[in-house]
Design a protein around this motif. Structure first.
Motif, PDB file in Angstrom:
ATOM      1  N   GLU A   1      57.792  -1.201   1.036  1.00 29.48           N
ATOM      2  CA  GLU A   1      57.457  -2.901   1.551  1.00 29.48           C
ATOM      3  C   GLU A   1      55.980  -2.438   2.531  1.00 29.48           C
ATOM      4  O   GLU A   1      54.862  -3.156   2.307  1.00 29.48           O
ATOM      5  CB  GLU A   1      58.284  -4.143   2.354  1.00 29.48           C
TER       6      GLU A   1
ATOM      7  N   SER B   1      52.341  -3.301   2.126  1.00 28.27           N
ATOM      8  CA  SER B   1      51.261  -3.779   2.105  1.00 28.27           C
ATOM      9  C   SER B   1      50.377  -3.851   3.222  1.00 28.27           C
ATOM     10  O   SER B   1      49.290  -4.067   3.095  1.00 28.27           O
ATOM     11  CB  SER B   1      52.399  -5.066   4.256  1.00 28.27           C
TER      12      SER B   1
ATOM     13  N   ASP C   1      47.560  -3.400   0.759  1.00 28.26           N
ATOM     14  CA  ASP C   1      46.789  -4.701   0.243  1.00 28.26           C
ATOM     15  C   ASP C   1      45.756  -5.080   1.247  1.00 28.26           C
ATOM     16  O   ASP C   1      44.539  -4.770   0.942  1.00 28.26           O
ATOM     17  CB  ASP C   1      47.840  -5.913   0.324  1.00 28.26           C
TER      18      ASP C   1
ATOM     19  N   SER D   1      49.786  -1.739  10.598  1.00 28.05           N
ATOM     20  CA  SER D   1      50.852  -1.317  10.442  1.00 28.05           C
ATOM     21  C   SER D   1      52.033  -0.375   9.676  1.00 28.05           C
ATOM     22  O   SER D   1      52.437  -0.017   9.447  1.00 28.05           O
ATOM     23  CB  SER D   1      50.613  -2.765   9.171  1.00 28.05           C
TER      24      SER D   1
ATOM     25  N   TRP E   1      46.042 -11.817   6.677  1.00 31.03           N
ATOM     26  CA  TRP E   1      45.576 -10.024   7.842  1.00 31.03           C
ATOM     27  C   TRP E   1      44.860 -10.973   9.034  1.00 31.03           C
ATOM     28  O   TRP E   1      45.153 -10.742  10.211  1.00 31.03           O
ATOM     29  CB  TRP E   1      44.721  -9.451   7.396  1.00 31.03           C
TER      30      TRP E   1
END
Lengths: 264, 233
Positions: free
Chosen positions: A152, A156, A159, A191, A236
């Motif tokens: 995940e 993310s 993205d 991240s 973001w």
């Protein structure tokens, strides 16, 4: 047999950065609807060149929607009317015969016009130099699964990594703010485990460079997200706001004091 | 100490830092607006209820609490206004040449007129304070009544006299409408700027923002309307 279109173009013409620009009316006849928007401009330019005039300058490179070079605003929308589509991937079948199409450059003080529709987006390069990277040991590839990360979290980060740095977010923002670009570039690294050591200085450096470049401030209207050809989410920006507050706290209070090296 | 000061001054000079301060001061004002409304709605509970409440506010902490609140609120208002004007100027400077074909994809009307709705609310605050707090141009300070044998300011009659003049009521309702517009964008925007919104909470925050703005509008405009229509007399 494909149809062809007759269009009225209103194209921004500006001979150089400091010259005064104006809209030029150009009649674009017999444009095949199978042409892409840039191919339509190619056809128009070929006719202008044949006439012995100055063709329309515009940025383009890959023409497959991944390089981020297109920088035109079509009828008030960066990259034109299609959602999640760059100008090069926009096709003339999306327009109707007899349409009037306004074509202008991305407008922002931080993106000065070079000529016509071509703008200088080197401010984005300076922002990347201020923190849009990770410092790693180069050389042989490290062992697989050395840096554990959940699917995940990896998805993310991906993205955010979709951002092609075209600047449509700046062009569509009512304040010419670069927050969507900066937050995607910082957030992608922030991240991931590889981005952690430089997280705070990345956030502070990129925001500082963004401000110095003369971009506006985000007012949470989310025009950027709607105009983004890669549909980068404003979540973001939320993360950048949060990370900026944390980086300031770190820098002001908890960061190790520099002793100037050399030990005690 | 100098490193601490340097970090904070960098924060205050940055776009994100200024916005975070605008959000924090906005949050304080959002809470105040609801408290102010709840207190004012006591007018529907009768003269004694609102007069007692007014007397309580004036005398809490030997009269010191009201000044703490006033100074705190004034500071928030000042920071909020100075920073938003500065941010708006920067935003205008960031795009000197406007688009020939102007288009808005999804920005709400309220979000686009924040500076105007905000400045109208500011003009209203000035009028409101002159009208009901400083009693300039009226004799409301001489209105007194008695509760439990004590002579107190008659807030109830002041409100009725104040709103009986319809132009004052009309301006109040217009200003509250502007505040409602300001809050409908501001409340959810505050969470986004503070980094507290997430894809899970955002749809809820947007709803809360609009419902909150509606409550503030309906509640506040009900008072001048009730006076004008003669429900409260």
């Amino acid at each position: 047999m494909s149809h062809s279109l007759n269009l009225q173009l209103k194209v921004w013409r500006q001979s150089s950065t400091n010259a005064k620009g104006h809209f030029q009316d150009i009649v674009a006849k017999d444009i095949p609807e199978t042409a892409s928007f840039l191919e339509m401009l190619d056809i128009v330019n070929q006719r202008i060149i044949t006439e012995g005039s100055d063709p329309i300058a515009f940025d383009h490179d890959c023409r497959e929607g991944i390089c981020g070079a297109c920088s035109m605003v079509i009828n008030g929308k960066p990259h034109g009317p299609e959602k999640a589509t760059t100008a090069c991937q926009l096709h003339m079948r999306k327009f109707k015969d007899g349409d009037t199409i306004w074509i202008e450059p991305f407008r922002a003080k931080a993106f000065p016009v070079i000529k016509d529709l071509a703008v200088d987006r080197s401010a984005f390069d300076r922002i990347m130099q201020a923190g849009g990277f990770i410092s790693v040991r180069t050389g042989s590839v490290q062992d697989a699964n050395n840096l554990p990360i959940s699917k995940e979290a990896a998805d993310s980060a991906m993205d955010a990594a979709e951002c092609i740095g075209c600047g449509a977010c700046v062009a569509s923002c009512k304040n010419a703010s670069a927050m969507l670009f900066v937050s995607a570039k910082a957030g992608q690294l922030n991240s991931l485990p590889q981005g952690q050591p430089e997280k705070h200085r990345r956030v502070l450096g990129m925001v500082k460079t963004m401000d110095e470049a003369g971009f506006g401030n985000c007012t949470n209207q989310f025009e950027c997200e709607a105009a983004c050809p890669k549909e980068i989410s404003v979540r973001w920006i939320t993360k950048l706001n949060r990370d900026y507050a944390l980086a300031t706290l770190h820098d002001a209070v908890t960061a190790p004091l520099s002793t100037g090296g050399g030990g005690d | 100490m100098s490193a601490l000061f340097k970090s904070l001054s960098v924060f205050l000079a940055s776009s994100v830092g200024k916005k975070i301060l605008v959000a924090l001061t906005g949050a304080a004002l959002v809470v105040f607006v609801l408290g102010h409304l709840i207190g004012n709605l006591l007018i529907f509970a009768g003269a004694d209820a609102i007069n007692e409440y007014g007397h309580f506010l004036q005398t809490a902490g030997h009269g010191a609490l009201v000044w703490v609140a006033r100074i705190g609120l004034l500071t928030c208002v000042l920071i909020h206004i100075v920073l938003t004007i500065k941010l708006t100027k920067e935003n205008r400077a960031a795009r000197e040449d406007r688009y020939g074909y102007s288009h808005t994809i999804q920005a709400t009307k309220s979000s686009r007129f924040m500076i105007f709705s905000g400045l109208i609310v500011l003009a209203f605050i000035v009028y409101h304070l002159l009208h009901f707090t400083l009693h300039i141009g009226n004799n409301y300070s001489t209105l007194t009544t008695s509760i439990h044998g004590e002579t107190v300011h008659d807030v109830y009659r002041m409100v009725i006299q104040g709103f009986s003049w319809w132009p004052a009521s009309a301006f109040y309702i217009f200003a509250i409408l502007m505040l409602c517009s300001h809050l409908s964008h501001g409340v959810s925007s505050m969470f986004q700027t503070l980094g507290l919104a997430t894809p899970r909470t955002w749809p809820l925050l947007q709803k809360i923002s609009i419902i909150y703005a509606a409550i503030i509008f309906i509640g506040n405009s009900s008072i001048p309307l009730a006076v004008l229509l003669g429900f409260v007399k």
